[in-house]
Design an enzyme around this catalytic site. Structure first.
Site, PDB file in Angstrom:
ATOM      1  N   CYS A   6      -1.849   8.083 -17.652  1.00  0.00           N
ATOM      2  CA  CYS A   6      -1.278   6.475 -17.612  1.00  0.00           C
ATOM      3  C   CYS A   6      -2.134   5.861 -16.535  1.00  0.00           C
ATOM      4  O   CYS A   6      -1.840   5.742 -15.527  1.00  0.00           O
ATOM      5  CB  CYS A   6       0.022   6.391 -17.416  1.00  0.00           C
ATOM      6  SG  CYS A   6       0.527   4.555 -17.342  1.00  0.00           S
ATOM      7  N   CYS A  38      -0.587   2.989 -14.858  1.00  0.00           N
ATOM      8  CA  CYS A  38       0.288   3.153 -13.687  1.00  0.00           C
ATOM      9  C   CYS A  38      -0.590   3.802 -12.523  1.00  0.00           C
ATOM     10  O   CYS A  38      -0.012   3.393 -11.293  1.00  0.00           O
ATOM     11  CB  CYS A  38       1.076   4.412 -14.070  1.00  0.00           C
ATOM     12  SG  CYS A  38       1.922   4.479 -15.789  1.00  0.00           S
ATOM     13  N   ASP A  39      -1.465   4.400 -12.567  1.00  0.00           N
ATOM     14  CA  ASP A  39      -2.013   5.015 -11.594  1.00  0.00           C
ATOM     15  C   ASP A  39      -3.588   4.814 -11.194  1.00  0.00           C
ATOM     16  O   ASP A  39      -4.071   5.033 -10.058  1.00  0.00           O
ATOM     17  CB  ASP A  39      -2.059   6.741 -11.733  1.00  0.00           C
ATOM     18  CG  ASP A  39      -0.614   7.191 -11.945  1.00  0.00           C
ATOM     19  OD1 ASP A  39       0.143   6.911 -11.308  1.00  0.00           O
ATOM     20  OD2 ASP A  39      -0.467   7.988 -12.832  1.00  0.00           O
TER      21      ASP A  39
END
Ligand code: NDP
Length: 308
Positions: A132, A135-136
């Protein structure tokens, strides 16, 4: 007999539990294979509204869980083995053989990101291995990263990561992308993206340092191996919705995602929320949003049943 069972304990399931518990439905939530859902596989979540300093993924899920418990939601550590949804009451057989009956059901079983299945990959999830970028990605500023895949997700992830990374190496096993032309063109024109064609990843380095330091690559045409220095590796080879127990009973698209209209499936009393019915957005906040919608729909459904 239960009024409401919720399958899945990610952002969708827990939000559905908060809303339905507050409405007095005393929902029973079955945790499923990954308690807390996909957010527990990431570290810091920086894009969930209300947390300007970010929040740990597991911590966020624990907070949602505590909030649901506070209003009377009940939790059970079980996985669904079989569902019989064609007649009321709905019947769920669990992994321990027990059978639960319920008047309504919210399916929030999520989707599982596909990984390559490399020897070191799972050990380094959250330490440089991710599925992701949203997300990261922001954790890898001004360092080289890699993405694997040749579909629209890989194009999107690679393009997104150029906001942070010094270089994004996009590794694809063939010599043409599966992605839509427009998204592929955008990638090919981006000077920060280096496409590595005809190449597979043989392993993620280096588990001894407990973080990603590079990748071991192999060119499938020449069989030559090489190593590539990167600080992070993003798998973008698709997701698998967790819908196996519902095959033949609920409508699904070609990839197995549940088809729902404002969370309503074609079976009265059965609702779907979160990634299990969403291949497009896949965000914690959208999962939470549909979890809320499903809970409100359940309230309406049960009220209508009582009125008849
Ligand atoms: P896809 O199935 O479209 O693509 C997966 C990619 O990963 C393929 O290029 C495939 O290679 C590669 N791959 C699969 N398994 C492996 C493996 N074991 N090793 C190496 N490579 C592998 O999945 P996506 O997630 O990209 O897209 C899913 C759907 O969602 C699509 O319909 C897509 O159009 C849509 N989508 C749309 C977006 C948008 O419009 N904004 C954004 C993201 C997704 P190969 O090509 O060789 O098979």
């Amino acid at each position: 007999m239960e009024d409401l069972i919720i399958l899945g304990s990610g952002a969708a399931g827990l939000t559905a539990a908060i809303y339905s518990a507050r409405a007095g439905l005393k929902p029973l939530l079955l945790d499923g294979i990954q308690p807390g859902g996909q957010l527990t596989t990431t570290t810091e979540v920086e894009n969930y509204p209300g947390f300007p300093d970010g929040v740990d993924g597991t911590d966020l899920m624990n907070r949602m869980r505590a909030q649901a418990e506070k209003f009377g939601a009940r939790f059970q550590f079980n996985v669904l083995a079989k569902a019989e949804l064609t007649s009321q009451p709905l019947a769920l057989t669990l992994d321990d053989g027990s059978v639960l009956k319920t008047r309504s059901l919210i399916i929030a079983t999520g989707a599982t990101a596909k990984y390559l299945g490399l020897p070191n990959e799972q050990k380094l999830i959250g330490r440089g291995v991710s599925a992701c970028a949203t997300c990261d990605g922001a954790f890898y500023r001004n360092v080289p990263v890699a993405v694997v895949g040749g579909g629209d997700t890989a194009m999107e992830e690679a393009s997104f990561l150029t906001r942070f990374a010094s270089t994004v190496h996009l590794i694809h096993r063939r010599d043409e992308f599966r992605a839509s032309k427009i998204m592929a063109q955008r990638v090919l024109k981006n000077p920060k993206i280096n496409v590595i064609w005809n190449t597979v990843i043989e392993d993620v380095l280096d588990v001894s340092k407990n973080e990603v330091t590079g990748l071991k690559l192999r060119n499938v045409k020449t069989n030559e191996t090489s190593s590539l220095d990167v600080k992070a590796f993003f798998a973008a080879i698709g997701h698998q919705p967790n819908t196996a127990p519902f095959v033949g009973q609920l409508e699904m698209d070609a990839k197995g995602y549940l088809i729902a209209n404002n969370t309503k499936t074609r079976i009265p009393g059965v609702f779907a929320a979160g990634d299990v019915q969403d291949s497009a957005y896949r965000q914690a906040v959208t999962a939470a949003g549909t979890g809320c919608m499903a809970a409100l729909e359940v309230e309406r459904f049960l009220e209508a049943q009582e009125a008849t």
